[in-house]
Motif scaffolding. Structure first.
Motif, mmCIF file in Angstrom:
data_model
loop_
_atom_site.group_PDB
_atom_site.id
_atom_site.type_symbol
_atom_site.label_atom_id
_atom_site.label_comp_id
_atom_site.label_asym_id
_atom_site.label_seq_id
_atom_site.Cartn_x
_atom_site.Cartn_y
_atom_site.Cartn_z
ATOM 1 N N CYS A 67 0.836 -1.204 0.000
ATOM 2 C CA CYS A 67 0.000 0.000 0.000
ATOM 3 C C CYS A 67 0.872 1.255 0.000
ATOM 4 C CB CYS A 67 -0.930 -0.022 1.215
ATOM 5 S SG CYS A 67 -2.017 1.415 1.335
ATOM 6 N N SER A 68 1.873 1.263 0.859
ATOM 7 C CA SER A 68 2.779 2.412 0.942
ATOM 8 C C SER A 68 3.542 2.615 -0.360
ATOM 9 C CB SER A 68 3.767 2.224 2.098
ATOM 10 O OG SER A 68 3.078 2.249 3.317
ATOM 11 N N MET A 69 4.009 1.526 -0.960
ATOM 12 C CA MET A 69 4.731 1.626 -2.230
ATOM 13 C C MET A 69 3.824 2.173 -3.333
ATOM 14 S SD MET A 69 6.927 -1.859 -2.395
ATOM 15 C CE MET A 69 7.990 -2.350 -1.073
ATOM 16 N N ALA A 70 2.586 1.698 -3.364
ATOM 17 C CA ALA A 70 1.641 2.170 -4.385
ATOM 18 C C ALA A 70 1.378 3.668 -4.229
ATOM 19 C CB ALA A 70 0.327 1.388 -4.305
ATOM 20 N N ALA A 71 1.214 4.125 -3.001
ATOM 21 C CA ALA A 71 0.972 5.551 -2.768
ATOM 22 C C ALA A 71 2.205 6.374 -3.131
ATOM 23 C CB ALA A 71 0.583 5.787 -1.314
#
Length: 110
Positions: A67-71
């Motif tokens: 999730c953090s990487m996608a954001a």
């Protein structure tokens, strides 16, 4: 599910876009977190070093990291940090384990 604190700093471009067209980003954040099997508990904009903070739950570290990487990959943020949070019971279990586990570790000496 484990709890995480996410903190971010918008890029100048993102900040300008939010000022130019003010809108609530809670829905977008909720959709992002839920897309990785998580749950958004709270979402705040902040003063100071970070522009915002969110408290979330994810099924595991991999989901939280994804999730953090996608954001972060959107380019909307100059900083995006994810911190694992422990409940009081989890912290107590860690304290007990630290107390009960004997190791040969010695601190460095000058």
């Amino acid at each position: 599910m484990s709890h995480f604190m996410i903190r971010w700093q918008f890029t100048d471009t993102s900040a300008k876009a939010l000022v130019g067209k003010p809108h609530d980003r809670t829905g977008a954040a909720t959709a992002l977190v839920e897309g990785f099997g998580g749950k958004l508990h709270s979402y705040y904009l902040t003063f100071g070093e970070y522009d915002g903070v969110a408290i979330c739950e994810f099924p595991d570290n991999t989901a939280a990291a994804a999730c953090s990487m996608a954001a972060a990959a959107t380019g909307a943020f100059s900083r995006f940090e994810t911190t694992t949070l422990l409940t009081a019971k989890e912290a107590e279990a860690a304290m007990k384990r630290a107390h009960d586990t004997k190791t040969a570790y010695k601190p460095p000496h000058a």
